[in-house]
Design a protein around this motif. Structure first.
Motif, PDB file in Angstrom:
ATOM      1  N   GLY A 136       1.097  -1.186   0.130  1.00  0.00           N
ATOM      2  CA  GLY A 136      -0.414  -0.302   0.131  1.00  0.00           C
ATOM      3  C   GLY A 136       0.460   1.364   0.147  1.00  0.00           C
ATOM      4  O   GLY A 136       2.082   1.461  -0.441  1.00  0.00           O
ATOM      5  N   LYS A 137       0.468   2.508   0.443  1.00  0.00           N
ATOM      6  CA  LYS A 137       0.702   3.880   0.831  1.00  0.00           C
ATOM      7  C   LYS A 137       2.487   3.514   1.341  1.00  0.00           C
ATOM      8  O   LYS A 137       2.105   3.111   2.806  1.00  0.00           O
ATOM      9  CB  LYS A 137       0.288   4.278   1.401  1.00  0.00           C
ATOM     10  N   PRO A 138       3.431   3.621   1.178  1.00  0.00           N
ATOM     11  CA  PRO A 138       4.695   3.727   1.903  1.00  0.00           C
ATOM     12  C   PRO A 138       4.918   5.098   2.651  1.00  0.00           C
ATOM     13  O   PRO A 138       3.869   6.497   2.545  1.00  0.00           O
ATOM     14  CB  PRO A 138       5.875   3.851   1.139  1.00  0.00           C
ATOM     15  N   LYS A 139       5.276   5.605   3.975  1.00  0.00           N
ATOM     16  CA  LYS A 139       5.288   6.542   4.465  1.00  0.00           C
ATOM     17  C   LYS A 139       6.792   7.028   4.294  1.00  0.00           C
ATOM     18  O   LYS A 139       7.733   6.842   3.401  1.00  0.00           O
ATOM     19  CB  LYS A 139       6.074   6.267   6.551  1.00  0.00           C
ATOM     20  N   ALA A 140       6.540   8.768   4.052  1.00  0.00           N
ATOM     21  CA  ALA A 140       7.555   9.062   2.930  1.00  0.00           C
ATOM     22  C   ALA A 140       9.160   9.388   3.838  1.00  0.00           C
ATOM     23  O   ALA A 140      10.162   9.077   3.378  1.00  0.00           O
ATOM     24  CB  ALA A 140       7.083  10.926   3.250  1.00  0.00           C
ATOM     25  N   GLU A 141       9.131   9.032   5.100  1.00  0.00           N
ATOM     26  CA  GLU A 141      10.172   9.233   6.005  1.00  0.00           C
ATOM     27  C   GLU A 141      11.108   8.024   5.456  1.00  0.00           C
ATOM     28  O   GLU A 141      12.831   8.048   5.265  1.00  0.00           O
ATOM     29  CB  GLU A 141       9.980   9.272   6.800  1.00  0.00           C
ATOM     30  N   VAL A 142       9.640   6.778   5.517  1.00  0.00           N
ATOM     31  CA  VAL A 142      11.110   5.773   5.025  1.00  0.00           C
ATOM     32  C   VAL A 142      10.984   5.330   3.571  1.00  0.00           C
ATOM     33  O   VAL A 142      12.059   4.727   3.512  1.00  0.00           O
ATOM     34  CB  VAL A 142      10.009   3.995   5.627  1.00  0.00           C
ATOM     35  N   LEU A 143      10.569   6.146   3.262  1.00  0.00           N
ATOM     36  CA  LEU A 143      10.666   5.908   1.170  1.00  0.00           C
ATOM     37  C   LEU A 143      11.855   6.319   0.689  1.00  0.00           C
ATOM     38  O   LEU A 143      12.514   6.469  -0.124  1.00  0.00           O
ATOM     39  CB  LEU A 143       9.157   6.447   0.875  1.00  0.00           C
ATOM     40  N   CYS A 144      12.002   7.796   1.397  1.00  0.00           N
ATOM     41  CA  CYS A 144      12.930   8.783   0.351  1.00  0.00           C
ATOM     42  C   CYS A 144      14.344   8.586   1.110  1.00  0.00           C
ATOM     43  O   CYS A 144      14.926   8.778  -0.170  1.00  0.00           O
ATOM     44  CB  CYS A 144      12.289  10.543   0.965  1.00  0.00           C
TER      45      CYS A 144
ATOM     46  N   ASP B 202       7.972  18.316   4.932  1.00  0.00           N
ATOM     47  CA  ASP B 202       7.348  19.807   5.583  1.00  0.00           C
ATOM     48  C   ASP B 202       8.217  20.741   5.147  1.00  0.00           C
ATOM     49  O   ASP B 202       7.475  21.793   5.088  1.00  0.00           O
ATOM     50  CB  ASP B 202       8.004  19.870   7.375  1.00  0.00           C
ATOM     51  N   CYS B 203       9.489  20.609   4.163  1.00  0.00           N
ATOM     52  CA  CYS B 203       9.939  22.044   3.355  1.00  0.00           C
ATOM     53  C   CYS B 203       9.154  21.368   2.052  1.00  0.00           C
ATOM     54  O   CYS B 203       9.320  22.395   0.987  1.00  0.00           O
ATOM     55  CB  CYS B 203      10.927  20.998   3.603  1.00  0.00           C
ATOM     56  N   HIS B 204       8.769  20.086   1.072  1.00  0.00           N
ATOM     57  CA  HIS B 204       8.552  19.512   0.334  1.00  0.00           C
ATOM     58  C   HIS B 204       7.381  19.519   0.056  1.00  0.00           C
ATOM     59  O   HIS B 204       6.961  17.533   0.159  1.00  0.00           O
ATOM     60  CB  HIS B 204       9.635  18.476   0.262  1.00  0.00           C
ATOM     61  N   VAL B 205       6.574  20.131   0.212  1.00  0.00           N
ATOM     62  CA  VAL B 205       5.446  20.479   0.054  1.00  0.00           C
ATOM     63  C   VAL B 205       4.462  20.398  -0.856  1.00  0.00           C
ATOM     64  O   VAL B 205       4.942  20.766  -2.340  1.00  0.00           O
ATOM     65  CB  VAL B 205       4.799  21.607   0.816  1.00  0.00           C
ATOM     66  N   GLY B 206       3.440  18.941  -1.101  1.00  0.00           N
ATOM     67  CA  GLY B 206       2.498  19.357  -2.219  1.00  0.00           C
ATOM     68  C   GLY B 206       2.808  18.308  -3.262  1.00  0.00           C
ATOM     69  O   GLY B 206       2.006  17.740  -4.185  1.00  0.00           O
ATOM     70  N   PHE B 207       4.349  17.545  -3.548  1.00  0.00           N
ATOM     71  CA  PHE B 207       4.432  16.452  -4.254  1.00  0.00           C
ATOM     72  C   PHE B 207       5.615  15.096  -4.141  1.00  0.00           C
ATOM     73  O   PHE B 207       5.181  14.194  -4.644  1.00  0.00           O
ATOM     74  CB  PHE B 207       5.670  17.410  -5.592  1.00  0.00           C
ATOM     75  N   LEU B 208       4.882  14.965  -2.994  1.00  0.00           N
ATOM     76  CA  LEU B 208       5.021  14.023  -2.224  1.00  0.00           C
ATOM     77  C   LEU B 208       4.324  13.105  -2.077  1.00  0.00           C
ATOM     78  O   LEU B 208       3.209  13.567  -1.144  1.00  0.00           O
ATOM     79  CB  LEU B 208       5.728  14.127  -1.141  1.00  0.00           C
ATOM     80  N   PRO B 209       3.827  11.554  -2.780  1.00  0.00           N
ATOM     81  CA  PRO B 209       4.576  11.447  -3.930  1.00  0.00           C
ATOM     82  C   PRO B 209       4.588  11.767  -5.370  1.00  0.00           C
ATOM     83  O   PRO B 209       5.326  11.853  -6.249  1.00  0.00           O
ATOM     84  CB  PRO B 209       5.123   9.786  -4.071  1.00  0.00           C
ATOM     85  N   HIS B 210       3.480  12.587  -5.476  1.00  0.00           N
ATOM     86  CA  HIS B 210       2.765  12.386  -6.808  1.00  0.00           C
ATOM     87  C   HIS B 210       2.352  14.178  -7.011  1.00  0.00           C
ATOM     88  O   HIS B 210       1.582  13.869  -7.971  1.00  0.00           O
ATOM     89  CB  HIS B 210       1.661  11.680  -7.424  1.00  0.00           C
ATOM     90  N   GLY B 211       3.241  14.757  -6.320  1.00  0.00           N
ATOM     91  CA  GLY B 211       3.274  16.116  -6.691  1.00  0.00           C
ATOM     92  C   GLY B 211       3.273  16.704  -7.702  1.00  0.00           C
ATOM     93  O   GLY B 211       4.192  16.426  -8.636  1.00  0.00           O
ATOM     94  N   GLU B 212       2.633  17.942  -8.247  1.00  0.00           N
ATOM     95  CA  GLU B 212       3.867  18.649  -9.526  1.00  0.00           C
ATOM     96  C   GLU B 212       4.965  19.692  -9.048  1.00  0.00           C
ATOM     97  O   GLU B 212       5.521  19.969  -8.693  1.00  0.00           O
ATOM     98  CB  GLU B 212       2.473  19.888  -9.873  1.00  0.00           C
ATOM     99  N   LYS B 213       5.743  19.114  -9.963  1.00  0.00           N
ATOM    100  CA  LYS B 213       7.195  20.059  -9.676  1.00  0.00           C
ATOM    101  C   LYS B 213       6.896  21.335  -9.907  1.00  0.00           C
ATOM    102  O   LYS B 213       6.516  22.271 -10.156  1.00  0.00           O
ATOM    103  CB  LYS B 213       8.088  19.732 -10.971  1.00  0.00           C
ATOM    104  N   GLN B 214       7.766  21.372  -7.782  1.00  0.00           N
ATOM    105  CA  GLN B 214       8.083  23.124  -7.682  1.00  0.00           C
ATOM    106  C   GLN B 214       9.069  23.386  -6.636  1.00  0.00           C
ATOM    107  O   GLN B 214       8.776  22.087  -5.617  1.00  0.00           O
ATOM    108  CB  GLN B 214       6.681  23.466  -6.958  1.00  0.00           C
ATOM    109  N   PRO B 215       9.766  24.301  -6.582  1.00  0.00           N
ATOM    110  CA  PRO B 215      10.520  24.594  -5.463  1.00  0.00           C
ATOM    111  C   PRO B 215      10.497  24.243  -3.848  1.00  0.00           C
ATOM    112  O   PRO B 215       8.912  24.048  -4.009  1.00  0.00           O
ATOM    113  CB  PRO B 215      11.172  25.859  -5.793  1.00  0.00           C
ATOM    114  N   PRO B 216      11.196  24.820  -3.151  1.00  0.00           N
ATOM    115  CA  PRO B 216      10.461  23.513  -1.693  1.00  0.00           C
ATOM    116  C   PRO B 216      10.478  24.857  -1.112  1.00  0.00           C
ATOM    117  O   PRO B 216      10.582  26.159  -1.364  1.00  0.00           O
ATOM    118  CB  PRO B 216      11.903  22.896  -1.344  1.00  0.00           C
ATOM    119  N   LYS B 217       9.766  25.143   0.705  1.00  0.00           N
ATOM    120  CA  LYS B 217       8.999  25.724   1.238  1.00  0.00           C
ATOM    121  C   LYS B 217      10.488  26.850   1.184  1.00  0.00           C
ATOM    122  O   LYS B 217      11.902  26.244   1.381  1.00  0.00           O
ATOM    123  CB  LYS B 217       9.010  25.925   2.233  1.00  0.00           C
ATOM    124  N   GLN B 218      10.524  27.901   1.224  1.00  0.00           N
ATOM    125  CA  GLN B 218      11.496  29.103   1.698  1.00  0.00           C
ATOM    126  C   GLN B 218      12.363  28.773   2.568  1.00  0.00           C
ATOM    127  O   GLN B 218      11.244  28.893   3.598  1.00  0.00           O
ATOM    128  CB  GLN B 218      11.528  30.452   1.124  1.00  0.00           C
TER     129      GLN B 218
END
Length: 501
Positions: free
Chosen positions: A354-362, A384-400
């Motif tokens: 199923g859906k993996p945990k991002a911290e373990v996955l990255c 927290d910094c890479h908002v919106g594209f984990l894991p299937h978000g659009e490409k965009q820069p991380p939060k400032q």
């Protein structure tokens, strides 16, 4: 009909010789005998020919059946038959007392027809099909063994049927269902009277669907169905039904490909041939661990294993599972997203997890960054910094960084980007003031910056604080001696005389 003729004795003798009949004595009064003109036609009918051509003790004369008198050769009726056929006068036909719906009494002449339509036709002792080629009451028309009625039936004896030994005609070695006093009784357990052989294939269910049948031999009625396994004989060899002689499934299903053919080479490993429509077993019966770990799809009614694994694919070279995008086909999964074109789904997803945990996955691909961020307190979660594209978000820069660290905004010009001095994941300082301001390629700093003791920037400057003051209070950190009272100008700011710019 020809007109009646009056014959003299001489004429009668000549007629008898011509017809092959015995001479008929004249009446006692010496008169004439009246013979109907239809005699010649009747003489050649099958019944008459069969009786008049008998030889020896069975030889029959006209007077044996007909009363010779002035009335002529009147029909004697069936009662006269018993004069010779005493043993056959008993009637045991199943329709004694009536035939079909007509209620006609059966007589000898019902079955043994003397006056056939075609002159010269053979007299049939077993003319059963005169009636039984059509249905009789509840009995269907007979189409099997129509020329061998005498092998099993005795219409003038009791019982009416005396089953013959089927093996006298059929070379059959029976190994299944051998029940009955005779071979015929055993055969008829499966082969109903007068039915075609194929009917027997559907008879098995009458025994094998019973609850009293042992489990391994019990067959569901739904196992037989039209345009499929129409009868047990579809797969089993007739009269033996041994497991070793069952037909191969691929004998009929020639184009049926199987997923992972090495592991699934035996059709009966998955299909129970005696269940309704050969219903397959659950995947869990073999793949318990995989099914237990299955967390996808989440919908309870969705096809679990077979939703991704096509058991009977169109090609023998088919993949173990269908592509994820066959279901996940929206733009969220296929368009310009972070991982759509750089890796496959299984690089991040465990197929049954199923859906993996991002911290373990990255960490799988970004180990260096995950290790570095652990040293940066409060930054353990990638999302927290890479908002919106984990894991299937659009490409965009991380939060400032300044969206959280607003107070750390550098006041100096040219220091707007935190990453110009800090490594993005560990926040470690990768560039010092000297990296840019004291490099060999940079312009020398003006004024008192050239003094050796002033070359340590942090002595006066703090990167995230406003410019240092220029009065005595700022300088006294190092210059503890205050200006003398007789200083020519009150020292409002040291840099008024001691120039840095």
């Amino acid at each position: 009909m020809h007109p009646t003729r009056h014959l003299s004795l001489l004429g009668l003798v000549a007629l008898a010789l011509f017809a092959g009949c015995e001479l008929i004595p004249p009446p006692q009064d010496g008169g004439t005998i009246t013979v109907p003109g239809s005699y010649h036609a009747a003489r050649m009918t099958p019944g008459h020919k069969a009786h008049l051509e008998l030889k020896g003790e069975q030889k029959t004369e006209c007077r044996d059946c007909h009363a010779i008198a002035d009335a002529g050769f009147a029909s004697p009726g069936p009662a006269v038959c018993a004069n010779c056929h005493e043993k056959q006068q008993g009637q045991h036909h199943p329709f004694d007392g009536g035939v079909g719906d007509g209620g006609l009494s059966l007589t000898c002449l019902t079955c043994h027809v003397f006056h056939a339509e075609a002159p010269g036709q053979r007299f049939e002792k077993w003319a059963c099909m005169n009636c039984h080629q059509q249905a009789q009451a509840e009995k269907p028309a007979i189409t099997v063994h129509v020329e061998n009625c005498q092998n099993c039936h005795r219409p003038h004896e009791a019982p009416f049927t005396q089953a013959a030994d089927c093996t006298s005609c059929h070379d059959v070695k029976l190994k299944h269902g051998a029940k009955g006093d005779t071979v015929a009784e055993t055969c008829m357990n499966c082969h109903p009277h007068h039915s075609k052989a194929v009917v027997a294939s559907g008879q098995c269910i009458s025994c094998h669907a019973k609850d009293t049948m042992e489990a391994k031999a019990r067959v569901s009625p739904g196992a037989l169905f039209e345009k499929g396994h129409v009868g047990c004989g579809t797969c089993h060899t007739a009269h033996t039904f041994q497991k070793t002689e069952v037909k191969s499934c691929t004998g009929c299903h020639t184009s049926q490909h199987v997923l992972a053919p090495t592991e699934h080479k035996g059709c009966v490993n998955c299909h129970d041939p005696h269940a309704d429509r050969a219903q397959p077993k659950s995947c869990e019966s073999c793949h318990k661990k995989e099914v237990a770990a299955l967390k996808h799809p989440r919908k309870e009614k969705a096809a679990k294993c077979t939703g991704c694994h096509v058991v009977h694919p169109e090609s023998a070279e088919a993949n173990i599972a269908v592509a994820c995008v066959s279901c996940h086909s929206s733009d969220t999964f296929t368009s310009d997203i972070v991982h759509a074109s750089t890796t496959s789904c299984d690089a991040c997803h465990v197929p049954h997890g199923g859906k993996p945990k991002a911290e373990v996955l990255c960490v799988t691909c970004h180990e260096k960054q995950v290790v570095a961020v652990k040293k940066n307190a409060g930054h353990a979660k990638c999302a927290d910094c890479h908002v919106g594209f984990l894991p299937h978000g659009e490409k965009q820069p991380p939060k400032q960084c300044l969206s959280c660290h607003e107070k750390m905004k550098p006041p100096q010009k040219g220091h707007k980007e935190c990453a110009s001095c800090h490594e993005s994941h560990s926040a470690a300082v990768v560039k010092t003031c000297a990296t840019c301001h004291l490099s060999p390629t940079s312009a020398p700093l003006p004024g008192l910056h050239a003094v050796q003791k002033h070359r340590d920037c942090k002595s006066c400057h703090a990167p995230h604080e406003p410019q240092p003051g220029f009065g005595p209070e700022s300088c006294k950190t190092c210059h503890q001696r205050l200006p003398p009272k007789d200083h020519p100008t009150p020292p409002a700011t040291c840099v008024g005389c001691h120039l840095f710019k």
